[in-house]
Design a protein around this motif. Sequence first.
Motif, PDB file in Angstrom:
ATOM      1  N   THR A   1       0.821  -1.210   0.000  1.00 19.00           N
ATOM      2  CA  THR A   1       0.000   0.000   0.000  1.00 19.00           C
ATOM      3  C   THR A   1       0.854   1.258   0.000  1.00 19.00           C
ATOM      4  O   THR A   1       1.744   1.419   0.835  1.00 19.00           O
ATOM      5  N   LYS A   2       0.555   2.151  -0.947  1.00 17.31           N
ATOM      6  CA  LYS A   2       1.192   3.469  -0.986  1.00 17.31           C
ATOM      7  C   LYS A   2       0.145   4.570  -1.097  1.00 17.31           C
ATOM      8  O   LYS A   2       0.433   5.670  -1.567  1.00 17.31           O
ATOM      9  N   ASN A   3      -1.067   4.239  -0.672  1.00 13.77           N
ATOM     10  CA  ASN A   3      -2.166   5.199  -0.712  1.00 13.77           C
ATOM     11  C   ASN A   3      -1.764   6.483   0.014  1.00 13.77           C
ATOM     12  O   ASN A   3      -1.343   6.458   1.171  1.00 13.77           O
ATOM     13  N   LYS A   4      -1.884   7.619  -0.653  1.00 14.44           N
ATOM     14  CA  LYS A   4      -1.408   8.886  -0.100  1.00 14.44           C
ATOM     15  C   LYS A   4      -2.177   9.282   1.153  1.00 14.44           C
ATOM     16  O   LYS A   4      -1.605   9.855   2.087  1.00 14.44           O
ATOM     17  N   ILE A   5      -3.468   8.998   1.173  1.00 21.61           N
ATOM     18  CA  ILE A   5      -4.266   9.353   2.356  1.00 21.61           C
ATOM     19  C   ILE A   5      -3.844   8.490   3.541  1.00 21.61           C
ATOM     20  O   ILE A   5      -3.690   8.983   4.665  1.00 21.61           O
ATOM     21  N   TYR A   6      -3.647   7.205   3.286  1.00 24.62           N
ATOM     22  CA  TYR A   6      -3.176   6.320   4.355  1.00 24.62           C
ATOM     23  C   TYR A   6      -1.849   6.820   4.913  1.00 24.62           C
ATOM     24  O   TYR A   6      -1.652   6.905   6.130  1.00 24.62           O
TER      25      TYR A   6
ATOM     26  N   LEU B   1      -0.820   8.016   8.734  1.00 27.23           N
ATOM     27  CA  LEU B   1       0.273   7.422   9.497  1.00 27.23           C
ATOM     28  C   LEU B   1       1.284   8.478   9.932  1.00 27.23           C
ATOM     29  O   LEU B   1       1.759   8.470  11.076  1.00 27.23           O
ATOM     30  N   HIS B   2       1.595   9.419   9.042  1.00 26.19           N
ATOM     31  CA  HIS B   2       2.564  10.467   9.378  1.00 26.19           C
ATOM     32  C   HIS B   2       2.116  11.296  10.579  1.00 26.19           C
ATOM     33  O   HIS B   2       2.946  11.838  11.310  1.00 26.19           O
ATOM     34  N   MET B   3       0.806  11.374  10.789  1.00 20.97           N
ATOM     35  CA  MET B   3       0.292  12.183  11.904  1.00 20.97           C
ATOM     36  C   MET B   3       0.600  11.562  13.264  1.00 20.97           C
ATOM     37  O   MET B   3       0.480  12.234  14.296  1.00 20.97           O
ATOM     38  N   PHE B   4       0.990  10.286  13.277  1.00 16.92           N
ATOM     39  CA  PHE B   4       1.219   9.575  14.537  1.00 16.92           C
ATOM     40  C   PHE B   4       2.674   9.142  14.714  1.00 16.92           C
ATOM     41  O   PHE B   4       3.007   8.530  15.727  1.00 16.92           O
TER      42      PHE B   4
END
Length: 388
Positions: A103-108, A112-115
Amino acid sequence: MDMMLEAYLSHEGVIEPDDIPQTKETIWILGKAYLAPHSVEIIRRDIRSKLWFTYRKNFVQIGDTGLTTDKGWGCMLRCGQMVLAQALIMLHLGREWIWTPDTKNKIYLQILHMFEDRRTAPYSIHQIALMGASEGKDVGQWFGPNTVAQVLRKLAVYDEWSDLVVHVALDNTVVINDIRRLCHAKTPAEESSSTESRGDTNSTPNEWKPLVLVVPLRLGLNEINPVYVKGLKTCFSFKQSLGVIGGKPNHALYFIGIVGDEVIYLDPHTTQPAGLVEDKQHEHEKTVDESYHCEFASRSHILHMDPSVAACFLCRNEDDFDLLCQQIQESLIEQEKQPLFEICYERPHHWSPSEDSVEEIQGATACLALEDIDRQFDDSDEDFELLG
């Protein structure tokens, strides 16, 4: 002990994980029903798609504390992260979204980057630990379910992308009209922008803001009173379910499902090296991403849970909220002699005014030392180093 609590069964020499029981009973995973004999791999795929936050080591220190790991104190903070991350995935990607190693979904990746364990991430261990000072918790001190919920409530104000309202119910009571007012309220920035565009000061109702509802509960003194078991199980069947945070004293767990009298949970008590996923273009970034997903969940008898828990729900729109209120009334109140929690339209007169407004929350953060606020939103990860 720093290990995942996994049990295995051996049958004719073949070792199989015992995460999903072979049963004809319905298995509920965050509001979704499965029948295990025919759906074991589908259930595992669903569980693997949940973001799994564990202890990490060798991240950039939190403030000036010298702490570069949350091992031994951050388990409830990690459970709070898991609840909120699941809310963001359901909000931005949908309940049916499935993660794979490719998975490289940009929203995903944005979620993840937020945590991630860096100062700039809005829901990082750094932000949660520092904001804990406004709840009287020093960095490195263990949180309870209510404390982590209150901290996430304050941090969510700064998340303009998701525009969430995190509401923590008081005294086992969900006050419907308090929540409606919060979810329709404009932030100061929205109010200023709309006023300038209209050239007047008339206020119009805002669209519903997605709601994360957290209901802290005390279900007994030293152990869960069996009278509450049915209601607690029922919570996992609501489509709005974000699970339950709790566990055992000083040993937090994130409960995501139920089967029979057993709860299914993700355990944060594994220490992994800190790392960043970035755009997931390199093999080591793919490996770090995989470390945020648990291969097999664990199970425990529901009566082994600590009685101090928090039930969590996501209402993406007002219809979701109306349905949740109806389900609470019909399934948790009318059907139970001792309801898990109560629901009412207006707050009792003896309660203090609500502290959920954006202005109140932003004001509460002022109690943090100025140097901590500066550090809290520091946009630099200077001296960040992975030590393996």
